[in-house]
Design a protein around this motif. Structure first.
Motif, PDB file in Angstrom:
ATOM      1  N   ALA A  17      69.860  19.558  44.617  1.00 43.12           N
ATOM      2  CA  ALA A  17      70.661  19.218  45.799  1.00 43.12           C
ATOM      3  C   ALA A  17      71.837  20.191  45.871  1.00 43.12           C
ATOM      4  N   GLU A  28      67.305  20.031  48.472  1.00 48.05           N
ATOM      5  CA  GLU A  28      68.095  19.186  49.370  1.00 48.05           C
ATOM      6  C   GLU A  28      69.366  19.920  49.734  1.00 48.05           C
ATOM      7  N   GLY A  64      77.688  10.609  54.255  1.00 44.99           N
ATOM      8  CA  GLY A  64      77.045  11.839  53.804  1.00 44.99           C
ATOM      9  C   GLY A  64      75.770  12.079  54.597  1.00 44.99           C
ATOM     10  N   ARG A 103      78.771  16.189  51.915  1.00 44.34           N
ATOM     11  CA  ARG A 103      79.480  14.990  51.468  1.00 44.34           C
ATOM     12  C   ARG A 103      80.200  14.339  52.637  1.00 44.34           C
ATOM     13  N   HIS A 133      73.049  18.945  51.179  1.00 47.67           N
ATOM     14  CA  HIS A 133      73.810  17.707  51.199  1.00 47.67           C
ATOM     15  C   HIS A 133      75.258  17.979  51.617  1.00 47.67           C
ATOM     16  N   MET A 161      72.035  14.476  54.623  1.00 50.76           N
ATOM     17  CA  MET A 161      71.181  15.342  53.822  1.00 50.76           C
ATOM     18  C   MET A 161      69.865  15.593  54.537  1.00 50.76           C
ATOM     19  N   ASP A 167      75.278  21.298  47.687  1.00 48.63           N
ATOM     20  CA  ASP A 167      76.369  20.871  48.560  1.00 48.63           C
ATOM     21  C   ASP A 167      76.601  21.930  49.625  1.00 48.63           C
TER      22      ASP A 167
END
Length: 137
Positions: free
Chosen positions: A85, A130, A116, A134, A132, A118, A87
């Protein structure tokens, strides 16, 4: 034992098994990763790194005849790492870039209860990635 655990401060790299260095390198370069070195070592491995500091080791020994990810694409749930994942600061921008590159979004975007967001893609060997964002502060 607990004193050792407090020494962990990050992830050094993520190992991804792939079948072809040329194809994997081209895919991950689209995501902003830069080729560092490889193949090296007994596996062998190629190393790529993103400007953010995320490092991936491409383990160059996957069977090119396998067309499914055993951790994600079969009914039985085998143990193992299922995805990485990453960010991101702007999920909509990343989504637009991914679509412009012709990369299929395999799941999402999904908004979580905390705000969040994703979505998921697959690389050329069906490894799951992924993106993602936040929740806003």
């Amino acid at each position: 034992r607990a004193s050792i655990m407090k020494e962990i401060f990050g992830i050094n790299h993520v190992g991804l098994r792939v079948s072809d260095l040329t194809e994997a390198r081209a895919f991950y370069e689209q995501l902003g990763f830069v080729f560092i070195v490889g193949p090296v070592g007994p596996e062998p491995v190629a190393i790529m790194e993103h400007a953010s500091g995320v490092n991936i080791n491409l383990i160059l020994n996957a069977d090119s005849g396998i067309t499914e990810n055993i951790l994600m694409d079969v009914p039985e749930k085998y143990p193992g790492y299922t995805h990485i994942a990453l960010d991101v600061t702007d999920i909509k921008s990343v989504e637009s870039e991914v679509k412009a590159l012709g990369i299929e979004i395999t799941e999402g975007p999904i908004t979580l209860p905390d705000g969040g967001i994703m979505f998921f893609i697959r690389d050329q060997d069906r490894n799951v990635i992924e993106f993602h964002q936040r929740p806003s502060a």
